[in-house]
Design a protein around this motif. Structure first.
Motif, PDB file in Angstrom:
ATOM      1  N   SER A   7      31.790 -46.298   9.120  1.00 59.12           N
ATOM      2  CA  SER A   7      30.544 -46.374   9.870  1.00 59.12           C
ATOM      3  C   SER A   7      30.021 -44.980  10.159  1.00 59.12           C
ATOM      4  CB  SER A   7      30.761 -47.140  11.181  1.00 59.12           C
ATOM      5  OG  SER A   7      31.736 -46.483  11.969  1.00 59.12           O
ATOM      6  N   GLY A  11      26.793 -45.769  15.075  1.00 55.89           N
ATOM      7  CA  GLY A  11      27.146 -47.179  14.930  1.00 55.89           C
ATOM      8  C   GLY A  11      26.077 -48.049  14.294  1.00 55.89           C
ATOM      9  N   ALA A  14      27.330 -49.655   9.046  1.00 52.35           N
ATOM     10  CA  ALA A  14      28.739 -49.929   8.766  1.00 52.35           C
ATOM     11  C   ALA A  14      28.856 -50.446   7.338  1.00 52.35           C
ATOM     12  CB  ALA A  14      29.308 -50.946   9.753  1.00 52.35           C
ATOM     13  N   ASP A 101      36.671 -45.491   9.159  1.00 50.67           N
ATOM     14  CA  ASP A 101      37.018 -45.658  10.568  1.00 50.67           C
ATOM     15  C   ASP A 101      38.503 -45.514  10.882  1.00 50.67           C
ATOM     16  OD1 ASP A 101      34.351 -46.141  11.171  1.00 50.67           O
ATOM     17  OD2 ASP A 101      34.569 -48.310  10.969  1.00 50.67           O
TER      18      ASP A 101
END
Length: 131
Positions: A7, A11, A14, A101
């Motif tokens: 991501s 945010g 993703a 991530d």
């Protein structure tokens, strides 16, 4: 097969990449250095079908360097995080390794465009180099 999620900082975007990776490399070309702001770009290369957007694909901006045969970058329009993009042929996806991530459980397998490396870069990881 293993799925790796990534991501952007804010945010908004993703993605998911199905492993295994075709390549995992450190590219030292001058274009990758400028695009990443570092000594090299650390990139995962996969087949195009291995990349799937989970959210925010419309928030991804792409820049194709006009004078280059194949160089491009992609980034989040909001926070600027480097993000995956397809090659111009559309056959592969280039994924900035720093956008994942979680731990990948693997490491880069080589340095690319070693002859173009920054003169201040100190090599000490033992990976093979390609000119």
């Amino acid at each position: 097969m293993t799925a790796f999620r990534g991501s952007c900082l804010c945010g908004a975007v993703a993605f998911e990449v199905e492993g295994p990776f075709d390549q995992f490399l450190n590219c030292h070309c001058s274009r990758c250095r400028k695009a990443s702001g570092t000594a090299h770009a650390c990139e995962v290369i996969v087949q195009a079908g291995a990349l799937r957007w989970l959210r925010g694909e419309k928030e991804v901006a792409r820049f194709d360097l006009p004078q280059a045969r194949s160089f491009a970058t992609a980034f989040c329009r909001t926070c600027g995080t480097p993000l995956p993009h397809l090659t111009r042929s559309g056959r592969q996806a280039i994924v900035p390794a720093g956008a994942f991530d979680a731990a990948l459980g693997t490491a880069p397998d080589r340095h690319l465009h070693w002859a173009s490396r920054a003169d201040w870069y100190v090599h000490g990881d033992g990976l093979p180099v390609e000119e």
